[in-house]
Design a protein around this motif. Sequence first.
Motif, PDB file in Angstrom:
ATOM      1  N   ASN A 124      85.343  17.452  35.419  1.00  0.00           N
ATOM      2  CA  ASN A 124      86.048  16.204  35.717  1.00  0.00           C
ATOM      3  C   ASN A 124      85.939  15.200  34.574  1.00  0.00           C
ATOM      4  O   ASN A 124      86.834  14.377  34.374  1.00  0.00           O
ATOM      5  CB  ASN A 124      85.474  15.557  36.973  1.00  0.00           C
ATOM      6  N   ILE A 125      84.823  15.263  33.851  1.00  0.00           N
ATOM      7  CA  ILE A 125      84.629  14.315  32.760  1.00  0.00           C
ATOM      8  C   ILE A 125      85.774  14.395  31.761  1.00  0.00           C
ATOM      9  O   ILE A 125      86.236  13.392  31.241  1.00  0.00           O
ATOM     10  CB  ILE A 125      83.274  14.576  32.078  1.00  0.00           C
ATOM     11  N   PHE A 126      86.243  15.602  31.540  1.00  0.00           N
ATOM     12  CA  PHE A 126      87.358  15.757  30.601  1.00  0.00           C
ATOM     13  C   PHE A 126      88.697  15.551  31.285  1.00  0.00           C
ATOM     14  O   PHE A 126      89.600  14.929  30.735  1.00  0.00           O
ATOM     15  CB  PHE A 126      87.303  17.134  29.943  1.00  0.00           C
ATOM     16  N   GLU A 127      88.796  16.056  32.496  1.00  0.00           N
ATOM     17  CA  GLU A 127      90.082  15.969  33.176  1.00  0.00           C
ATOM     18  C   GLU A 127      90.483  14.521  33.436  1.00  0.00           C
ATOM     19  O   GLU A 127      91.641  14.158  33.326  1.00  0.00           O
ATOM     20  CB  GLU A 127      90.031  16.766  34.493  1.00  0.00           C
ATOM     21  N   ARG A 128      89.501  13.676  33.781  1.00  0.00           N
ATOM     22  CA  ARG A 128      89.815  12.282  34.091  1.00  0.00           C
ATOM     23  C   ARG A 128      90.075  11.444  32.849  1.00  0.00           C
ATOM     24  O   ARG A 128      90.630  10.366  32.944  1.00  0.00           O
ATOM     25  CB  ARG A 128      88.633  11.667  34.838  1.00  0.00           C
ATOM     26  N   THR A 129      89.575  11.880  31.704  1.00  0.00           N
ATOM     27  CA  THR A 129      89.660  11.023  30.527  1.00  0.00           C
ATOM     28  C   THR A 129      90.677  11.503  29.506  1.00  0.00           C
ATOM     29  O   THR A 129      91.496  10.735  29.020  1.00  0.00           O
ATOM     30  CB  THR A 129      88.288  10.963  29.823  1.00  0.00           C
ATOM     31  N   VAL A 130      90.613  12.787  29.205  1.00  0.00           N
ATOM     32  CA  VAL A 130      91.535  13.317  28.205  1.00  0.00           C
ATOM     33  C   VAL A 130      92.957  13.282  28.739  1.00  0.00           C
ATOM     34  O   VAL A 130      93.918  13.145  27.983  1.00  0.00           O
ATOM     35  CB  VAL A 130      91.117  14.764  27.838  1.00  0.00           C
ATOM     36  N   GLY A 131      93.085  13.368  30.043  1.00  0.00           N
ATOM     37  CA  GLY A 131      94.397  13.284  30.661  1.00  0.00           C
ATOM     38  C   GLY A 131      94.786  14.600  31.275  1.00  0.00           C
ATOM     39  O   GLY A 131      94.825  15.608  30.584  1.00  0.00           O
ATOM     40  N   ASP A 132      95.059  14.588  32.582  1.00  0.00           N
ATOM     41  CA  ASP A 132      95.285  15.883  33.222  1.00  0.00           C
ATOM     42  C   ASP A 132      96.665  16.461  32.947  1.00  0.00           C
ATOM     43  O   ASP A 132      96.955  17.581  33.332  1.00  0.00           O
ATOM     44  CB  ASP A 132      94.986  15.820  34.731  1.00  0.00           C
ATOM     45  N   THR A 133      97.522  15.691  32.249  1.00  0.00           N
ATOM     46  CA  THR A 133      98.778  16.318  31.845  1.00  0.00           C
ATOM     47  C   THR A 133      98.725  16.778  30.393  1.00  0.00           C
ATOM     48  O   THR A 133      99.657  17.386  29.904  1.00  0.00           O
ATOM     49  CB  THR A 133      99.966  15.340  31.992  1.00  0.00           C
ATOM     50  N   SER A 134      97.627  16.462  29.725  1.00  0.00           N
ATOM     51  CA  SER A 134      97.531  16.891  28.328  1.00  0.00           C
ATOM     52  C   SER A 134      97.327  18.398  28.270  1.00  0.00           C
ATOM     53  O   SER A 134      96.815  19.009  29.195  1.00  0.00           O
ATOM     54  CB  SER A 134      96.362  16.191  27.647  1.00  0.00           C
ATOM     55  N   ASP A 135      97.756  18.972  27.168  1.00  0.00           N
ATOM     56  CA  ASP A 135      97.604  20.420  26.997  1.00  0.00           C
ATOM     57  C   ASP A 135      96.153  20.834  27.049  1.00  0.00           C
ATOM     58  O   ASP A 135      95.820  21.914  27.515  1.00  0.00           O
ATOM     59  CB  ASP A 135      98.206  20.863  25.662  1.00  0.00           C
ATOM     60  N   ILE A 136      95.294  19.948  26.546  1.00  0.00           N
ATOM     61  CA  ILE A 136      93.877  20.299  26.479  1.00  0.00           C
ATOM     62  C   ILE A 136      93.338  20.648  27.854  1.00  0.00           C
ATOM     63  O   ILE A 136      92.710  21.686  28.043  1.00  0.00           O
ATOM     64  CB  ILE A 136      93.058  19.156  25.849  1.00  0.00           C
ATOM     65  N   VAL A 137      93.576  19.799  28.824  1.00  0.00           N
ATOM     66  CA  VAL A 137      93.031  20.142  30.141  1.00  0.00           C
ATOM     67  C   VAL A 137      93.973  21.051  30.916  1.00  0.00           C
ATOM     68  O   VAL A 137      93.544  21.834  31.749  1.00  0.00           O
ATOM     69  CB  VAL A 137      92.700  18.904  31.007  1.00  0.00           C
ATOM     70  N   GLU A 138      95.254  20.975  30.618  1.00  0.00           N
ATOM     71  CA  GLU A 138      96.188  21.793  31.382  1.00  0.00           C
ATOM     72  C   GLU A 138      95.988  23.281  31.098  1.00  0.00           C
ATOM     73  O   GLU A 138      96.051  24.102  31.994  1.00  0.00           O
ATOM     74  CB  GLU A 138      97.624  21.387  31.048  1.00  0.00           C
ATOM     75  N   LYS A 139      95.776  23.630  29.849  1.00  0.00           N
ATOM     76  CA  LYS A 139      95.684  25.065  29.576  1.00  0.00           C
ATOM     77  C   LYS A 139      94.646  25.463  28.543  1.00  0.00           C
ATOM     78  O   LYS A 139      94.481  26.627  28.266  1.00  0.00           O
ATOM     79  CB  LYS A 139      97.054  25.599  29.165  1.00  0.00           C
ATOM     80  N   GLU A 140      93.940  24.511  27.936  1.00  0.00           N
ATOM     81  CA  GLU A 140      93.056  24.908  26.851  1.00  0.00           C
ATOM     82  C   GLU A 140      91.564  24.833  27.180  1.00  0.00           C
ATOM     83  O   GLU A 140      90.737  25.067  26.328  1.00  0.00           O
ATOM     84  CB  GLU A 140      93.334  24.039  25.615  1.00  0.00           C
ATOM     85  N   MET A 141      91.218  24.479  28.414  1.00  0.00           N
ATOM     86  CA  MET A 141      89.796  24.332  28.702  1.00  0.00           C
ATOM     87  C   MET A 141      89.168  25.649  29.149  1.00  0.00           C
ATOM     88  O   MET A 141      89.754  26.400  29.919  1.00  0.00           O
ATOM     89  CB  MET A 141      89.575  23.268  29.763  1.00  0.00           C
ATOM     90  N   TYR A 142      87.969  25.886  28.659  1.00  0.00           N
ATOM     91  CA  TYR A 142      87.173  26.993  29.166  1.00  0.00           C
ATOM     92  C   TYR A 142      86.425  26.485  30.388  1.00  0.00           C
ATOM     93  O   TYR A 142      85.437  25.769  30.272  1.00  0.00           O
ATOM     94  CB  TYR A 142      86.164  27.442  28.098  1.00  0.00           C
ATOM     95  N   LYS A 143      86.922  26.826  31.559  1.00  0.00           N
ATOM     96  CA  LYS A 143      86.284  26.369  32.789  1.00  0.00           C
ATOM     97  C   LYS A 143      85.562  27.528  33.447  1.00  0.00           C
ATOM     98  O   LYS A 143      86.024  28.655  33.402  1.00  0.00           O
ATOM     99  CB  LYS A 143      87.357  25.840  33.761  1.00  0.00           C
TER     100      LYS A 143
END
Length: 423
Positions: free
Chosen positions: A49-68
């Motif tokens: 959530n730390i990244f999803e809430r800040t980097v932006g949940d529509t950004s590519d980074i959280v949309e498809k580039e995160m190792y979860k």
Amino acid sequence: MPKYKAPRGTYDILPGESYKWQYVRALFRQTARLFNYREIETPIFEDSNIFERTVGDTSDIVEKEMYKFQDKKGRIFALRPEGTASVVRAYIENGLHVKNNTSKLFYLGPMFRYDRPQKGRHRQFYQYGIENIGSVSPYIDAEVIALADHFLKKLGLENYQLQINSIGCENCAKDYDKALQEYFSSYRGELCADCQKRLDKNPKRILDCKVKSCQKIAVDAPSMLDYLDNDCAANFQALQAHLEEMEISFKINHRIVRGLDYYTQTAFEFVDNNLGAQNTLIGGGRYDGLIKKLGGKDQSGIGFAGGFERLLLAMKTEKIGFATEDIPDLYFVNIGSKAQKTGIKIMQELRQNDVSVEFDPDRTSISSQMKAANRAGAKFCLILGEDELVKKRVILKDMASGVQHEYPLDSIISEIRNRLASS
RNA sequence: GUGGAUGUAGUUCAAUGGUAGAGCACUGGAUUGUGGUUCCAGGCGUUGUGGGUUCAAGUCCCAUCAUCCACCCCA
């Protein structure tokens, strides 16, 4: 042929390269210290959530580039895709604001993004960055930029360019997005498929599009700078004035749109056009809502991050040298097992006296040991055989000049130390 | 996620569908107590992996994995 390979987009830093990494890391730490920034290390994974809430949940980074991934208790973590959110989390959690009004922090370490690898882009990559939390002064914006500039200059880089922009506060940004949507709507049919999507989701990105027809339309699009409110405009002016005072050249590029959601006002990039498609050396900006969003006080912050890989690439294309590779001071050449025994004692003592010594027990002939000494780049050879043992002396040979002398066994340590100190 | 190129010895690269080779590097020797130059000797590597076509596949076809470059995105 190997059974196991490094995962896609990751790589090994081998001995022939690692000294370069040591060098650039050391230089970054030095630079940060010049500006009184202090190092912070955070975990490489965090609550996603730390990244999803800040980097932006529509950004590519959280949309498809995160190792979860999930741990055994079902908690959802992510390998950090960037550094700022983690640092801010640590700042809040540890109450760093209590000690000082402003916190000046720097970090370096691996980041992870599930991206398609290409030149200057990897799945595990190494970033360095700084965060200055607590000040709203535009002087700090300039100083952060100055630190980055200082670092690149210190490395010897010359072919980079600083570009700055202001993307305004939340309010300005809203007005500007609206203006862009109005402007581009009349050209909707002429935009590329990607930009048609961007028009609704993130119209600023159209300005960045590489499709020629889109670029043509974008030329006459309204400029962000016309939509800044009084505060934002004043800050942007002040930043430019400070940069001029510091004699740091820059170019205003109103098309800089930082990809992460938390950026506000000042945005900047150091770009090197010889790098290929991934040409951003350092990117950064101010983030006003981030600290509050993560549960802290309503404070402002500014920082930047850069990728070490791109730095090394740039240094390679500019043919910049590094500090020399680590080599042993001394190579021990022995003949016979008795000599080896004495030699081991000497080596032990030398190492205790901070002299680096190499010895290869698998090589028997003196010739092969000398060859190895040469290849290792040793400055000196210590040669010990039966003859010397009887005389209680050893031979010390200077590899560069080829000159060698005998010394009494009990004075060899101090002799070597003296020779190394004067070389 | 999309497109293109490429995968052969540690490495850089060869090999008209017909017995897998060279440079560099590496190891030993010439020099049984002295490196850099030189000379001599030393190379089976499941040709990324798995299928298929063929009398025969490093070579052709398919899949898969990986690398590189670009799109996208970003540091």
